[in-house]
Write an enzyme that holds these catalytic residues in place. Structure first.
Site, PDB file in Angstrom:
ATOM      1  N   ASP A   1      62.251  39.964  13.954  1.00 49.34           N
ATOM      2  CA  ASP A   1      63.229  38.886  13.788  1.00 49.34           C
ATOM      3  C   ASP A   1      64.188  39.218  12.652  1.00 49.34           C
ATOM      4  O   ASP A   1      63.760  39.432  11.518  1.00 49.34           O
ATOM      5  CB  ASP A   1      62.508  37.571  13.502  1.00 49.34           C
ATOM      6  CG  ASP A   1      63.406  36.357  13.705  1.00 49.34           C
ATOM      7  OD1 ASP A   1      64.544  36.374  13.186  1.00 49.34           O
ATOM      8  OD2 ASP A   1      62.980  35.409  14.372  1.00 49.34           O
TER       9      ASP A   1
ATOM     10  N   HIS B   1      65.648  37.099  17.604  1.00 48.25           N
ATOM     11  CA  HIS B   1      65.414  35.885  16.819  1.00 48.25           C
ATOM     12  C   HIS B   1      64.551  34.923  17.620  1.00 48.25           C
ATOM     13  O   HIS B   1      64.982  34.388  18.647  1.00 48.25           O
ATOM     14  CB  HIS B   1      66.755  35.253  16.474  1.00 48.25           C
ATOM     15  CG  HIS B   1      66.674  34.121  15.498  1.00 48.25           C
ATOM     16  ND1 HIS B   1      65.830  34.121  14.418  1.00 48.25           N
ATOM     17  CD2 HIS B   1      67.365  32.945  15.439  1.00 48.25           C
ATOM     18  CE1 HIS B   1      65.994  33.005  13.729  1.00 48.25           C
ATOM     19  NE2 HIS B   1      66.913  32.272  14.331  1.00 48.25           N
TER      20      HIS B   1
ATOM     21  N   SER C   1      63.882  28.283  14.070  1.00 45.35           N
ATOM     22  CA  SER C   1      64.677  28.762  12.949  1.00 45.35           C
ATOM     23  C   SER C   1      64.716  27.686  11.848  1.00 45.35           C
ATOM     24  O   SER C   1      63.664  27.276  11.359  1.00 45.35           O
ATOM     25  CB  SER C   1      66.061  29.160  13.441  1.00 45.35           C
ATOM     26  OG  SER C   1      66.684  30.044  12.550  1.00 45.35           O
TER      27      SER C   1
END
Length: 515
Positions: free
Chosen positions: A451, A481, A233
Site C-alpha cells: 500500500d 491502496h 483509508s
C-alpha cells in the site's frame, strides 16, 4: 498547494471500493473472543434532544447532480440533521446527505456504514459505484454512506475558486530560493484566508471527532443498536475514533488501508514517503529496472521540470507539482502501472501531456477547468484534527531525512509539512487521535504490504492501539491502496465471513500475493 498524497479509496478511478449477531468469534474456533470486562459507558457528550434522536428520515429517489446522473432505482437519499457544535446539541443544526440501498435478502443484519476516505471523499457519490464490490454484503445489509460534514452535499467547503486552484499549480512545491519559499507560504496563507472567509463558523466543527459523533446519531436514527462499519483509508481513522468514543456500540467494524494512529503530522508525511517509495520500487522492478537507478531517473526528470515545465497538447504547462501528482496517481492501483510507464516515457521525450492527464484525474479536473472539492475538504478537516504546525525552519531541518527516505516523494512531502496548515485560523485538536477501545467487540484491521498511501505497518499499530482482544490484524501481501476487492479471494472471504457471520479471523492471519 495541497496535500499530494490522499488518504482516500480510489473509487472514481477504479469503481473500487440493526440487531443481530455481534462481532464475537464463532465457527472454526480460531476466532478472537470479545474482550472481557464490563463495557464502559460513553462520556464527554451531552444528552441529545429528542428532536434529533427521534427524527424520521424522508428517503426519496436520489436526484441528479451537476456532476452525475441519478444512481438508479435501488438507491434512496435523505437528509440527517446533526448539531453544528456537539457541545451544544440543542443549538444550531446542519444537514448531512445520506444514501442507501436496502438489503436484498430476507435475513437482514442491519445497516453497514461506509466511509471512503480522504478525508473529503463523498459517500453519496461513491457508494453506488462501490456496490458491485460489496454485492455479497448487500444481501444482508442496508448499504449506507454519507457526505461527512464539510464534504459534498453536507455543507461542503470551498476555500478557493477553480481559477485560483489552477493558478496554484504554478507554485513551486519544493522551493529552491527565498523568493520561492515566500511564494509557497503565501499561497498557503491565501488558502487559509479563503477558508476562513468561505467556510465561516463551520471551520471549527468538521473534525473527525465531530463526524464520529454524527455516526452515532446516524445509528440511532437508522434504528440500529450497534454500528456496523467499513472504513477505507482515512475512514480507518474515523472508525478508530468512533470505537474509542462509543466502544459499547461497536458491532462489526472493518478498517482497510489503515492510517497509523500513532503518527503525528510529520510522521504521516514520512510514512507516506516510505510507502510510495516502496510502491515505486515494486513498480520499477516489475518493468525490469533497478529501483535505485529508476528512482534517480524520475527524480532528475522532476528537477528538470522544476527548471522548465513541459509543453502539453492542451496548451497548459506540466509543472513540477503536476508531474509529481501524475506519478503518484497510478501507484494507487497495480493495473494502472502501464499508464505510468507510458507517461514517463512521453515526458522524457519532452511531452507532458500524459502526466498532466493523470494529474487531472487525481485532482478531479474536468476538461472545462472545474476541479473537484475533495482536496479542499481534506485540508479543512485534517487541519482541524492536526495540532502540529511545523515552522519553515523546523521543516528545512527535516528535509535531508525526507530526501533519504525517498528522492522522489520525500522533498514534496517534507515541504508539505510546513505548508499544509500554515497560518490556519483555528487550532488543531490533537497530536495523534485516540483510538483505544477497551471492551469493544473485535475490530478487523487490514494491511496491504504494497500500500503506497497508508503503509501496512499502520495496521499493526492500529490493532495495538485499539487494545488487546479488540484489534485483529489481517495482512495481504499485495499491491495498491487497500486490500478488500483488490484481487485477493483470501481477504474477501475473511471480510465477508466476519461481516456476514461474525466469525473473526485469527489475529495475524496472512493472505499471500496470489491467494
Amino acid at each position: 498547494m495541497g496535500r499530494f498524497v490522499r488518504w482516500a479509496a480510489v473509487t472514481a478511478a477504479a469503481a473500487l471500493l440493526t440487531t443481530g449477531c455481534s462481532g464475537g468469534s464463532s465457527g472454526d474456533g480460531e476466532g478472537v473472543e470479545r474482550s472481557g470486562g464490563a463495557r464502559p459507558t460513553t462520556t464527554g457528550a451531552k444528552a441529545l434532544p429528542a428532536a434529533l434522536t427521534s427524527q424520521k428520515l424522508d428517503w426519496e429517489r436520489c436526484k441528479a447532480t451537476a456532476d452525475s446522473s441519478p444512481p438508479g432505482r435501488d438507491w434512496q437519499c435523505a437528509t440527517l440533521k446533526v448539531p453544528l457544535d456537539w457541545s451544544k446539541p440543542d443549538g444550531e443544526t446542519i444537514d448531512l446527505a445520506l444514501i442507501r440501498s436496502k438489503a436484498r435478502g430476507g435475513d437482514r443484519i442491519g445497516s453497514l456504514l461506509f466511509n471512503f476516505g480522504g478525508p473529503g471523499a463523498s459517500g453519496v457519490a461513491g457508494m453506488p459505484g462501490y456496490a458491485a464490490t460489496v454485492s455479497l454484503l448487500r444481501e444482508r445489509y442496508d448499504l449506507v454512506s454519507w457526505d461527512p460534514r464539510g464534504v459534498g452535499a453536507s455543507e461542503g467547503v470551498r476555500c478557493r475558486s477553480d481559477k485560483e486552484t489552477q493558478a496554484a499549480e504554478a507554485v513551486d512545491p519544493t522551493p529552491d530560493t527565498p523568493a520561492e519559499e515566500r511564494a509557497y507560504l503565501r499561497d498557503a496563507s491565501d488558502f487559509a484566508q479563503g477558508c476562513e472567509k468561505g467556510v465561516g463558523g463551520l471551520l471549527a466543527h468538521v473534525s473527525t471527532t465531530d463526524t464520529a459523533r454524527d455516526m452515532d446519531l446516524m445509528r440511532q436514527v437508522l434504528g440500529d443498536t450497534e454500528v456496523h462499519y467499513f472504513g477505507i483509508s482515512y475512514g480507518t481513522q474515523l472508525g478508530g475514533v468512533y470505537a474509542h468514543l462509543f466502544p459499547e456500540k461497536v458491532g462489526r467494524l472493518v478498517l482497510d488501508a489503515v492510517v497509523d494512529p500513532t503518527a503525528d503530522l510529520v510522521d504521516h508525511r514520512k510514512n507516506q514517503a516510505r510507502g510510495f517509495q516502496r510502491a515505486l520500487d515494486n513498480y520499477l522492478e516489475s518493468t525490469g529496472q533497478d529501483p535505485a537507478r529508476g528512482t534517480r531517473k524520475i527524480a532528475d526528470l522532476l528537477e528538470r521540470i522544476d527548471a522548465k515545465p513541459l509543453d502539453t497538447y492542451s496548451g497548459r504547462k506540466l509543472t513540477q507539482v503536476l508531474a509529481f501528482t501524475g506519478i503518484v496517481w497510478p501507484l494507487y492501483r497495480q493495473d494502472s502501472w502501464p499508464s505510468l510507464t507510458s507517461a514517463l516515457d512521453t515526458a522524457e521525450q519532452g511531452d507532458g501531456s500524459e502526466l498532466l492527464a493523470l494529474a487531472d484525474g487525481y485532482n478531479e479536473r474536468d476538461p472545462s477547468g472545474r476541479y473537484g472539492m475533495v482536496t479542499q475538504s481534506q485540508r479543512v478537516i485534517s487541519c482541524l484534527d492536526d495540532k502540529q504546525r511545523p515552522t519553515l525552519a523546523a521543516t528545512k531541518k527535516l528535509l535531508p531525512e525526507f530526501e533519504r527516505i525517498s528522492p522522489v516523494f520525500g522533498p514534496f512531502l517534507g515541504w508539505d509539512a510546513a505548508g499544509w496548515c500554515h497560518d490556519w485560523p483555528v487550532p488543531g485538536q490533537y497530536e495523534t487521535p485516540e483510538v483505544s477501545a477497551p471492551g469493544a467487540a473485535p475490530v478487523l484491521v487490514i494491511g496491504n504490504t504494497g500500500d503506497p498511501a497508508t503503509p501496512y505497518e499502520g495496521a499493526r499499530r492500529m490493532a495495538d492501539e485499539l487494545g488487546k482482544g479488540v484489534g485483529v490484524e489481517l495482512t495481504w501481501k499485495g499491491e495498491g491502496h487497500g486490500a478488500y476487492g483488490n484481487g485477493s479471494d483470501c481477504v474477501n472471504s475473511a471480510v465477508n465471513t466476519y461481516l456476514l457471520k461474525g466469525t473473526v479471523p485469527k489475529d495475524g492471519k496472512v493472505c499471500g500475493r496470489h491467494e
